[in-house]
Design a protein around this motif. Structure first.
Motif, short mmCIF file in Angstrom:
data_model
loop_
_atom_site.label_atom_id
_atom_site.label_comp_id
_atom_site.label_asym_id
_atom_site.label_seq_id
_atom_site.Cartn_x
_atom_site.Cartn_y
_atom_site.Cartn_z
N ASN A 35 -23.19 -4.02 30.53
CA ASN A 35 -23.59 -5.25 31.44
C ASN A 35 -22.79 -6.16 31.07
N GLY A 36 -21.12 -5.97 31.41
CA GLY A 36 -20.46 -7.31 31.38
C GLY A 36 -20.65 -8.78 31.60
N MET A 37 -21.75 -9.19 31.85
CA MET A 37 -22.24 -10.89 32.08
C MET A 37 -23.70 -10.54 31.10
N SER A 38 -23.62 -10.28 30.23
CA SER A 38 -24.82 -10.49 29.60
C SER A 38 -24.51 -11.50 28.69
N ARG A 39 -25.83 -12.81 28.13
CA ARG A 39 -25.46 -13.89 27.52
C ARG A 39 -24.42 -13.37 25.91
N ASP A 40 -25.22 -12.61 26.09
CA ASP A 40 -24.87 -12.23 24.27
C ASP A 40 -24.11 -10.71 24.58
N PRO A 41 -23.27 -10.42 24.32
CA PRO A 41 -22.28 -9.11 24.09
C PRO A 41 -22.52 -8.43 23.47
N GLY A 42 -22.29 -8.92 22.11
CA GLY A 42 -23.25 -8.16 20.58
C GLY A 42 -24.08 -7.83 20.98
N ILE A 43 -25.69 -8.10 21.39
CA ILE A 43 -26.88 -7.61 21.57
C ILE A 43 -26.46 -6.65 22.64
N GLU A 44 -25.27 -7.02 23.79
CA GLU A 44 -25.37 -5.49 24.86
C GLU A 44 -24.75 -4.69 24.21
N CYS A 45 -24.52 -4.69 23.42
CA CYS A 45 -23.58 -3.66 22.15
C CYS A 45 -23.99 -2.80 21.80
N GLU A 46 -25.41 -3.30 21.14
CA GLU A 46 -25.90 -2.91 20.09
C GLU A 46 -27.25 -1.95 21.23
N ARG A 47 -27.81 -2.32 21.90
CA ARG A 47 -28.77 -2.08 22.95
C ARG A 47 -27.59 -0.89 23.90
N TYR A 48 -26.54 -0.68 24.49
CA TYR A 48 -25.72 0.38 24.95
C TYR A 48 -26.02 1.68 23.73
N THR A 49 -25.09 1.43 22.85
CA THR A 49 -25.22 2.46 21.46
C THR A 49 -26.69 3.33 21.32
N ASN A 50 -27.95 2.19 21.73
CA ASN A 50 -29.29 2.60 21.08
C ASN A 50 -29.26 3.43 22.77
N LEU A 51 -28.83 2.64 23.45
CA LEU A 51 -29.49 3.83 25.08
C LEU A 51 -29.24 4.76 25.16
N ILE A 52 -27.73 5.17 24.13
CA ILE A 52 -27.25 7.06 24.64
C ILE A 52 -27.60 7.69 22.97
N GLU A 53 -28.68 7.40 22.38
CA GLU A 53 -28.90 7.84 21.03
C GLU A 53 -30.49 8.07 22.43
N LYS A 54 -31.32 7.28 22.69
CA LYS A 54 -33.23 7.22 23.16
C LYS A 54 -32.62 8.02 24.22
N LEU A 55 -31.19 8.64 25.05
CA LEU A 55 -31.46 9.36 26.21
C LEU A 55 -30.85 11.06 25.59
N GLY A 56 -31.06 10.43 24.34
CA GLY A 56 -30.49 12.23 24.25
C GLY A 56 -29.07 12.49 23.41
N GLY A 57 -28.59 11.53 23.93
CA GLY A 57 -26.71 12.03 23.38
C GLY A 57 -26.35 12.32 24.59
N ILE A 58 -24.86 12.60 25.00
CA ILE A 58 -23.73 12.87 26.18
C ILE A 58 -23.69 14.13 25.87
N ASP A 59 -23.91 14.85 27.01
CA ASP A 59 -23.97 16.83 26.94
C ASP A 59 -22.58 16.74 27.22
N LEU A 60 -21.36 15.55 28.41
CA LEU A 60 -20.72 15.91 28.39
C LEU A 60 -20.39 14.46 28.70
N GLN A 61 -18.68 14.52 28.31
CA GLN A 61 -17.98 13.41 28.26
C GLN A 61 -16.99 12.84 29.09
N LEU A 62 -16.38 12.74 30.39
CA LEU A 62 -15.33 12.04 30.78
C LEU A 62 -14.40 11.40 30.47
#
Ligand code: GLP
Length: 241
Positions: free
Chosen positions: A103-130
């Motif tokens: 989310n490029g409009m997040s009020r706190d980009p630092g928190i958004e970054c943490e959320r995004y890293t956690n999200l990738i893990e929560k979703l089980g990791g990336i199978d194929l990265q383009l």
């Protein structure tokens, strides 16, 4: 490392789309890591065609995009959310709630970054990265620097990146100076990586990325260490290799 030689942009787009299609068929609930930019446009058009022909089903697919500009919302025509919606998501049967872009409009980009890293893990990791490749060797928006930054982070874009991406904006001054990008660890943790490279102007940097020293000064060079790394590149991009 596996290098697939393509004739031109169209051939590269077909060969790369075939790899993604095979992944979707093999594992219909794959988590795909997606890229934006000119290099993958033809690939997305081919995936759309495969879907329209009844050969692909995205209903179980989840996606995480590499990066997003800070300050652009999802309806801005240069945001990467807009790019993905218009070049792929709106044309196939993927569930929008299964598609993720920082989310490029997040009020706190630092928190958004943490959320995004956690999200990738929560979703089980990336199978194929383009991936596409920046002219300065960047992957995602991991710009050249003195260290490889591991997790999703805020980045100041290089002058050269701003210049390169100005072609998509009305004028250079409108290119945002900052972005959120997945980090090198997030990318390298993907089970499979596919890098798409086209055109003469990428020939020099592609050679450096694939065969030069592994250094954060050339962020894409880390891909040499990935156990399942495929490059799909056209003749022009491979012209000095
Ligand atoms: C952009 C994006 C990257 C992309 C790369 C190459 O700045 N952040 O994810 O892969 O640069 O872009 P292109 O394919 O348009 O050359």
């Amino acid at each position: 490392m596996n290098i697939i030689r393509a004739r031109d942009f169209e051939d590269m787009s077909m060969k790369a789309a075939d790899i993604v299609s095979a992944q979707v068929k093999r594992k219909p609930d794959s988590l795909l890591g997606l890229a934006t930019g000119g290099s993958v446009l033809g690939l997305y058009a081919n995936l759309t065609k495969d879907y329209e022909n009844g050969n692909l089903d995205f209903s179980g697919i989840k996606t995480v995009n590499l990066d997003e500009y800070i300050g652009l919302d999802g309806v801005h025509d240069q945001s990467y959310r807009y790019y993905m919606d218009n070049n792929l998501f709106n044309h196939v049967n993927i569930k929008k709630e299964n598609t993720h872009v920082p989310n490029g409009m997040s009020r706190d980009p630092g928190i958004e970054c943490e959320r995004y890293t956690n999200l990738i893990e929560k979703l089980g990791g990336i199978d194929l990265q383009l991936l596409g490749l920046g002219l300065n060797g960047h992957i995602g928006f991991n710009e050249p620097g003195i260290v490889f930054i591991k997790d999703t982070h805020v980045v100041e874009l290089d002058e050269s990146t701003i210049k390169a991406n100005a072609r998509f904006f009305a004028e250079e001054a409108r290119v945002p100076g900052k972005a959120i990008t997945m980090g090198i660890k997030n990318i390298m943790n993907a089970k499979k990586i596919v890098l798409c490279v086209s055109g003469k102007q990428k020939a020099g940097i592609l050679k450096t990325v694939l065969f030069g020293d592994v250094t954060p000064l050339v962020p894409g060079s880390i891909l040499q260490f990935h156990p399942d790394f495929t490059v799909v590149a056209d003749e022009e991009a491979l012209s000095v290799i």
